[in-house]
Design a protein around this motif. Structure first.
Motif, PDB file in Angstrom:
ATOM      1  N   UNK A  16      43.268  -5.564 -19.502  1.00  0.00           N
ATOM      2  CA  UNK A  16      44.728  -5.760 -19.518  1.00  0.00           C
ATOM      3  C   UNK A  16      45.429  -5.095 -18.342  1.00  0.00           C
ATOM      4  N   UNK A  17      44.777  -4.109 -17.705  1.00  0.00           N
ATOM      5  CA  UNK A  17      45.394  -3.443 -16.553  1.00  0.00           C
ATOM      6  C   UNK A  17      45.557  -4.409 -15.380  1.00  0.00           C
ATOM      7  N   UNK A  18      44.721  -5.453 -15.312  1.00  0.00           N
ATOM      8  CA  UNK A  18      44.852  -6.429 -14.223  1.00  0.00           C
ATOM      9  C   UNK A  18      46.179  -7.169 -14.330  1.00  0.00           C
ATOM     10  N   UNK A  19      46.523  -7.609 -15.546  1.00  0.00           N
ATOM     11  CA  UNK A  19      47.802  -8.299 -15.732  1.00  0.00           C
ATOM     12  C   UNK A  19      48.966  -7.348 -15.487  1.00  0.00           C
ATOM     13  N   UNK A  20      48.833  -6.116 -15.976  1.00  0.00           N
ATOM     14  CA  UNK A  20      49.915  -5.149 -15.763  1.00  0.00           C
ATOM     15  C   UNK A  20      50.092  -4.851 -14.275  1.00  0.00           C
ATOM     16  N   UNK A  21      48.976  -4.803 -13.550  1.00  0.00           N
ATOM     17  CA  UNK A  21      49.066  -4.555 -12.110  1.00  0.00           C
ATOM     18  C   UNK A  21      49.785  -5.696 -11.405  1.00  0.00           C
ATOM     19  N   UNK A  22      49.477  -6.938 -11.806  1.00  0.00           N
ATOM     20  CA  UNK A  22      50.148  -8.091 -11.198  1.00  0.00           C
ATOM     21  C   UNK A  22      51.639  -8.050 -11.491  1.00  0.00           C
ATOM     22  N   UNK A  23      51.995  -7.746 -12.749  1.00  0.00           N
ATOM     23  CA  UNK A  23      53.413  -7.677 -13.090  1.00  0.00           C
ATOM     24  C   UNK A  23      54.087  -6.486 -12.399  1.00  0.00           C
ATOM     25  N   UNK A  24      53.338  -5.393 -12.229  1.00  0.00           N
ATOM     26  CA  UNK A  24      53.886  -4.240 -11.531  1.00  0.00           C
ATOM     27  C   UNK A  24      54.151  -4.516 -10.065  1.00  0.00           C
ATOM     28  N   UNK A  25      53.401  -5.455  -9.485  1.00  0.00           N
ATOM     29  CA  UNK A  25      53.609  -5.832  -8.085  1.00  0.00           C
ATOM     30  C   UNK A  25      54.681  -6.900  -7.918  1.00  0.00           C
TER      31      UNK A  25
ATOM     32  N   UNK B  65      53.383 -16.215 -13.734  1.00  0.00           N
ATOM     33  CA  UNK B  65      52.527 -16.199 -12.542  1.00  0.00           C
ATOM     34  C   UNK B  65      51.317 -15.280 -12.754  1.00  0.00           C
ATOM     35  N   UNK B  66      51.531 -14.167 -13.447  1.00  0.00           N
ATOM     36  CA  UNK B  66      50.409 -13.285 -13.756  1.00  0.00           C
ATOM     37  C   UNK B  66      49.383 -14.005 -14.629  1.00  0.00           C
ATOM     38  N   UNK B  67      49.879 -14.844 -15.541  1.00  0.00           N
ATOM     39  CA  UNK B  67      48.967 -15.617 -16.385  1.00  0.00           C
ATOM     40  C   UNK B  67      48.177 -16.629 -15.561  1.00  0.00           C
ATOM     41  N   UNK B  68      48.891 -17.355 -14.690  1.00  0.00           N
ATOM     42  CA  UNK B  68      48.231 -18.405 -13.902  1.00  0.00           C
ATOM     43  C   UNK B  68      47.269 -17.833 -12.871  1.00  0.00           C
TER      44      UNK B  68
ATOM     45  N   UNK C  41      45.052 -14.127 -15.705  1.00  0.00           N
ATOM     46  CA  UNK C  41      44.464 -14.358 -17.029  1.00  0.00           C
ATOM     47  C   UNK C  41      43.720 -15.680 -17.109  1.00  0.00           C
ATOM     48  N   UNK C  42      44.369 -16.766 -16.677  1.00  0.00           N
ATOM     49  CA  UNK C  42      43.744 -18.093 -16.809  1.00  0.00           C
ATOM     50  C   UNK C  42      42.433 -18.207 -16.040  1.00  0.00           C
ATOM     51  N   UNK C  43      42.378 -17.818 -14.755  1.00  0.00           N
ATOM     52  CA  UNK C  43      41.087 -17.932 -14.050  1.00  0.00           C
ATOM     53  C   UNK C  43      39.973 -17.113 -14.696  1.00  0.00           C
ATOM     54  N   UNK C  44      40.292 -15.909 -15.186  1.00  0.00           N
ATOM     55  CA  UNK C  44      39.266 -15.069 -15.780  1.00  0.00           C
ATOM     56  C   UNK C  44      38.819 -15.568 -17.153  1.00  0.00           C
TER      57      UNK C  44
END
Length: 287
Positions: free
Chosen positions: A182-191, A197-200, A203-206
């Motif tokens: 979940x830190x990957x999504x939080x990092x994307x949203x933090x940036x 967009x964080x989902x696309x 999350x979706x590719x992974x």
């Protein structure tokens, strides 16, 4: 002591464990051979019992049988797409739900597995009929004037099969989502990336390995469906398994039924191999 001798001594316990595992698996392998491989070989021998490939030629060239096989694949594709559209949000919710929500969600998701498929199909016939629960409720609410055609057509078949196959799509996607940090999504949203967009982009590719695994499972199993399309389709929707049963029950043509079953098996294996290759490629890409 030479390095070669040391390597041999280290390899001996590994070989012994491997032999022990093979011996332990041997009874199960023999059982599988008797239960699955022998009937399969018998099926293949029946399809060429006359010493020719005429049965396969008939199955491959006759427009009726080609249309039924194509229709079966079309239904399998529709079921796969519908299951994917319904399963992804459910799997995403389960991956983020608390303990109580997860238990309740899995309970309702797996509830169909605890009921006979025949009972489930008859239940859908009661719900979808012209005077069934759904049409009566819609008429009582004034939403429709005439009953909706929900039974003995493609709509009813799709509803029944999707109900059965939905858990097979949810569980692989849920497992894939659970492995995503979940830190990957939080990092994307933090940036600065919005949630969509964080989902696309993350999350979706992974989660694609789970998506492809679920699609392969649902598609392959749906190709061989018999009870649900036979009852909910009312003879108006024909799938390849129903055609095989018809050849045996009505025409006693076991050789042609075996040829049709072999064609279905071959098509299933080819499609499964292609989907498995896509799944493997996506899995390597995700890593």
């Amino acid at each position: 002591m030479s390095s070669a001798t040391a390597d041999r001594r280290r390899a001996d316990p590994a070989r012994a464990r491997e032999r022990m595992l093979v011996m332990l698996a041997l009874p199960a392998l023999l059982l599988l051979g008797v239960i699955f491989i022998w009937p399969l070989l018998r099926l293949l021998s029946m399809s060429v019992a006359d010493g020719t490939l005429d049965q396969f030629e008939k199955a491959a060239l006759d427009d009726l049988y080609v249309m039924v096989l194509y229709g079966s694949m079309e239904i399998a594709v529709l079921v796969t797409v519908i299951c994917l559209a319904l399963a992804y949000p459910v799997a995403a919710w389960l991956a983020q739900a608390g303990r109580t929500g997860f238990i309740l969600g899995m309970f309702f998701l797996l509830l169909p597995f605890w009921t006979s498929i025949l009972v489930r199909t008859y239940a859908w016939m009661v719900l979808l009929g012209r005077n069934g629960v759904i049409n009566r409720t819609l008429r009582d609410w004034g939403l429709i004037e005439f009953p909706l055609p929900l039974l003995h057509n493609l709509t009813g078949v799709l509803i029944g099969i999707v109900h059965v196959m939905l858990p097979y799509m949810v569980i692989p996607i849920y497992a894939a989502l659970l492995r995503i940090d979940p830190d990957l999504r939080r990092a994307a949203e933090g940036l600065g990336a919005p949630a969509w967009r964080a989902f696309l982009r993350v999350t979706l590719p992974l989660s694609l390995p789970g998506v492809f695994a679920g699609c392969a499972l649902v598609f392959v199993i749906t190709l061989g469906f018999f009870i649900t399309p036979a009852l909910l389709g009312g003879g108006q929707v024909m799938m390849i398994a129903m055609l095989i049963e018809q050849q045996v029950r009505e025409f006693l043509d076991w050789n042609f039924a075996a040829a049709l079953a072999t064609v279905l098996l071959a098509a299933t294996l080819v499609i499964y191999a292609a989907l498995a290759k896509l799944t493997g490629g996506q899995g390597h890409g995700a890593r």
